[in-house]
Each structure stands twice: as structure tokens, then as C-alpha cells.
Design a protein around this motif. Structure first.
Motif, PDB file in Angstrom:
ATOM      1  N   TRP A 187       0.791  -1.231   0.000  1.00  0.00           N
ATOM      2  CA  TRP A 187       0.000   0.000   0.000  1.00  0.00           C
ATOM      3  C   TRP A 187       0.827   1.287   0.000  1.00  0.00           C
ATOM      4  O   TRP A 187       0.495   2.219  -0.752  1.00  0.00           O
ATOM      5  N   PRO A 188       1.885   1.413   0.802  1.00  0.00           N
ATOM      6  CA  PRO A 188       2.652   2.664   0.751  1.00  0.00           C
ATOM      7  C   PRO A 188       3.234   2.940  -0.635  1.00  0.00           C
ATOM      8  O   PRO A 188       3.232   4.086  -1.103  1.00  0.00           O
ATOM      9  N   TYR A 189       3.698   1.902  -1.310  1.00  0.00           N
ATOM     10  CA  TYR A 189       4.245   2.082  -2.658  1.00  0.00           C
ATOM     11  C   TYR A 189       3.146   2.445  -3.655  1.00  0.00           C
ATOM     12  O   TYR A 189       3.345   3.263  -4.552  1.00  0.00           O
ATOM     13  N   LEU A 190       1.997   1.828  -3.491  1.00  0.00           N
ATOM     14  CA  LEU A 190       0.876   2.110  -4.370  1.00  0.00           C
ATOM     15  C   LEU A 190       0.413   3.555  -4.209  1.00  0.00           C
ATOM     16  O   LEU A 190       0.188   4.262  -5.201  1.00  0.00           O
ATOM     17  N   VAL A 191       0.294   4.008  -2.983  1.00  0.00           N
ATOM     18  CA  VAL A 191      -0.117   5.386  -2.718  1.00  0.00           C
ATOM     19  C   VAL A 191       0.921   6.365  -3.258  1.00  0.00           C
ATOM     20  O   VAL A 191       0.576   7.368  -3.893  1.00  0.00           O
ATOM     21  N   ALA A 192       2.194   6.069  -3.033  1.00  0.00           N
ATOM     22  CA  ALA A 192       3.254   6.952  -3.533  1.00  0.00           C
ATOM     23  C   ALA A 192       3.237   7.023  -5.058  1.00  0.00           C
ATOM     24  O   ALA A 192       3.417   8.099  -5.642  1.00  0.00           O
ATOM     25  N   SER A 193       3.007   5.898  -5.712  1.00  0.00           N
ATOM     26  CA  SER A 193       2.988   5.903  -7.179  1.00  0.00           C
ATOM     27  C   SER A 193       1.773   6.658  -7.712  1.00  0.00           C
ATOM     28  O   SER A 193       1.867   7.358  -8.724  1.00  0.00           O
ATOM     29  N   ILE A 194       0.643   6.558  -7.029  1.00  0.00           N
ATOM     30  CA  ILE A 194      -0.547   7.308  -7.443  1.00  0.00           C
ATOM     31  C   ILE A 194      -0.320   8.805  -7.286  1.00  0.00           C
ATOM     32  O   ILE A 194      -0.646   9.597  -8.177  1.00  0.00           O
ATOM     33  N   ILE A 195       0.270   9.209  -6.178  1.00  0.00           N
ATOM     34  CA  ILE A 195       0.571  10.628  -5.952  1.00  0.00           C
ATOM     35  C   ILE A 195       1.557  11.136  -7.007  1.00  0.00           C
ATOM     36  O   ILE A 195       1.390  12.223  -7.566  1.00  0.00           O
TER      37      ILE A 195
END
Length: 59
Positions: A5-13
């Protein structure tokens, strides 16, 4: 195992920031193109007015 999740959120941002940068860059390009066109028209009109004034002096 770590969460993704942290990587997914960072990539979306990052994707949102990149998209906004591309859109902003296009807007600047479009506004610059419009400004250059306006300046070219003003210069052309000024040259025509100068030529008309010179022809008026000659007659």
C-alpha cells in the motif's frame, strides 16, 4: 512480508503530480503561442499604419 500500500499510494501521488505538470506545461505553451500570435498581429498592423502614413505624406 511488507505491505504494498505505501508504494501504491506513492505511485498514485507521483502520477497525479506528473499529470498536473504535463497539463500545466501545455497551458504555458498554448498561452505563449497565443501571445506570440497577438504580438505578430500588432506588429503587422503597426507596419501597415506606418506605411499608410508615409503614403499619405507623399501625396
Amino acid at each position: 512480508m511488507q505491505s504494498i500500500w505505501p508504494y501504491l499510494v506513492a505511485s498514485i501521488i507521483a502520477a497525479i503530480i506528473l499529470a498536473l505538470a504535463v497539463i500545466g506545461g501545455y497551458e504555458v505553451f498554448r498561452n505563449t503561442k497565443y501571445w506570440v500570435r497577438e504580438q505578430r498581429i500588432k506588429r503587422y498592423n503597426a507596419e501597415r499604419a506606418t506605411q499608410a502614413a508615409k503614403q499619405g505624406e507623399q501625396q
